[in-house]
Design a protein around this motif. Structure first.
Motif, short mmCIF file in Angstrom:
data_model
loop_
_atom_site.label_atom_id
_atom_site.label_comp_id
_atom_site.label_asym_id
_atom_site.label_seq_id
_atom_site.Cartn_x
_atom_site.Cartn_y
_atom_site.Cartn_z
N ASN A 1 -13.20 -0.44 -0.19
CA ASN A 1 -12.61 -1.02 -1.41
C ASN A 1 -11.17 -0.57 -1.60
OD1 ASN A 1 -14.75 -2.57 -2.20
ND2 ASN A 1 -15.69 -0.93 -3.41
N GLN A 2 -10.62 0.08 -0.59
CA GLN A 2 -9.25 0.57 -0.76
C GLN A 2 -8.23 -0.54 -0.47
OE1 GLN A 2 -7.82 4.70 0.33
NE2 GLN A 2 -7.09 3.56 2.10
N ALA A 3 -7.22 -0.62 -1.34
CA ALA A 3 -6.11 -1.55 -1.10
C ALA A 3 -4.85 -0.72 -0.92
CB ALA A 3 -5.93 -2.49 -2.29
N THR A 4 -4.07 -1.06 0.12
CA THR A 4 -2.81 -0.35 0.33
C THR A 4 -1.69 -1.36 0.55
OG1 THR A 4 -3.09 -0.22 2.73
CG2 THR A 4 -3.93 1.64 1.45
N LYS B 1 -1.51 2.76 -3.14
CA LYS B 1 -2.92 2.85 -2.73
C LYS B 1 -3.82 2.82 -3.97
CE LYS B 1 -3.90 6.54 -0.10
NZ LYS B 1 -4.50 7.55 0.77
N GLU B 2 -4.84 1.96 -3.96
CA GLU B 2 -5.78 1.88 -5.09
C GLU B 2 -7.17 1.54 -4.60
OE1 GLU B 2 -4.88 -0.93 -8.32
OE2 GLU B 2 -2.81 -0.16 -8.24
N THR B 3 -8.17 2.00 -5.36
CA THR B 3 -9.53 1.56 -5.08
C THR B 3 -9.82 0.36 -5.97
OG1 THR B 3 -10.21 3.79 -4.54
CG2 THR B 3 -11.96 2.26 -5.12
N ILE B 4 -10.26 -0.73 -5.35
CA ILE B 4 -10.53 -1.95 -6.12
C ILE B 4 -11.96 -2.38 -5.82
CG2 ILE B 4 -9.83 -4.34 -6.53
CD1 ILE B 4 -7.01 -3.59 -5.72
#
Ligand code: ADP
Ligand code: UDP
Length: 236
Positions: free
Chosen positions: A30-33, A40-43
């Protein structure tokens, strides 16, 4: 087939060995970079959307006679894939000017290009994945002349198939990135993923972005957009 130890953890996926030597288990995270990991964020929900979208696209490409590493979808977030030896290359295709192409060359975003432009990038995070020429590919030993020809031919074939696929669901395929690998038998196959993380997808009527640019530019929540892409693909 059973899952074994973690082989590699990247920004978007984890690769696990399995009880079968030529098969890997991939889990979409679920990580977006963006910006090579600078943002970097967890979505929640991103992993399963990209897994389902990639699985569907690889299946559609297979129906068109284009093989890939994809074996089967194992769950919402997981796939079985053929283990291949990756080329340290990213192959980018541009049908419409956008992103780094527009910025670097001063071409207005959204301008149609007279023919699909194909570019190689060196897959190296420490160097920020630089754009490289065919001669750089040769001199760095990343692929042979024959392999470059094969990679380009396959990429153009995939572009044609993807343009048609996305047109059917009212999406303009602006640009995208592919990765290839070599099987133990020596065949070059499409690998990695094809998803809104790796493509620019614009709605044909509204030009609304249905891809990672929305995350890169802080334009809103990507989940409903990725879901929209999946819903349209599922209707095909
Ligand atoms: P990154 O490495 O850029 O952070 P990911 O999190 O998507 O990206 O990691 C997936 C890794 O798996 C990539 O390095 C990709 O090149 C590699 N890979 C993709 N498909 C295969 C395959 N079939 N066999 C071996 N490696 C693969
Ligand atoms: N792309 C990708 N991974 C990368 C770099 C690019 O999937 O490491 C995709 C990106 O989503 C776009 C296309 O390749 O669809 C071209 O990207 P561009 O060179 O414009 O780079 P950006 O400015 O988006 O990083």
């Amino acid at each position: 087939m059973e899952k074994r130890g973690l082989l590699y953890e990247g920004k978007a996926k984890q690769l696990f060995e399995t009880t079968e030597p030529d098969v890997l288990w991939v889990t979409y995270k679920n990580q977006a970079t963006a910006g090579n990991g600078a943002k970097k964020e967890t979505i929640a929900g991103k992993g399963q959307l990209n897994n389902q979208i990639t699985s569907l696209i690889f299946e559609k490409l297979k129906d068109k006679g284009i093989p890939s590493h994809f074996i089967k979808q194992l769950s919402d977030t997981d796939q079985a894939i053929k283990k291949v030896s990756m080329f340290d290359l990213e192959v980018v295709v541009r049908n419409v000017a956008a992103g780094s192409f527009s910025k670097r060359l001063g071409v207005e975003e959204g301008s149609d290009l007279p023919f699909p432009v194909l570019e190689f990038y060196l897959k190296n995070d420490d160097l920020n994945d630089p754009l490289i020429t065919d001669e750089h590919v040769l001199v760095l030993g990343l692929a042979s002349a024959d392999e470059i020809r094969d990679l380009k031919e396959k990429t153009r074939q995939i572009n044609d198939a993807l343009i048609n696929l996305f047109r059917k669901i009212n999406i303009r395929l602006v640009d995208f990135k592919l990765e290839f690998g070599k099987t133990s038998a020596g065949a070059i196959v499409l690998a990695d993923e094809i998803s809104p993380d790796t493509c620019r997808l614009w709605d044909l009527n509204t030009n609304n972005r249905l891809d990672k640019d929305v995350f890169r530019k802080d334009l809103g929540d990507i989940i409903p957009l990725y879901q929209e892409v999946l819903d349209r693909l599922t209707q095909l």
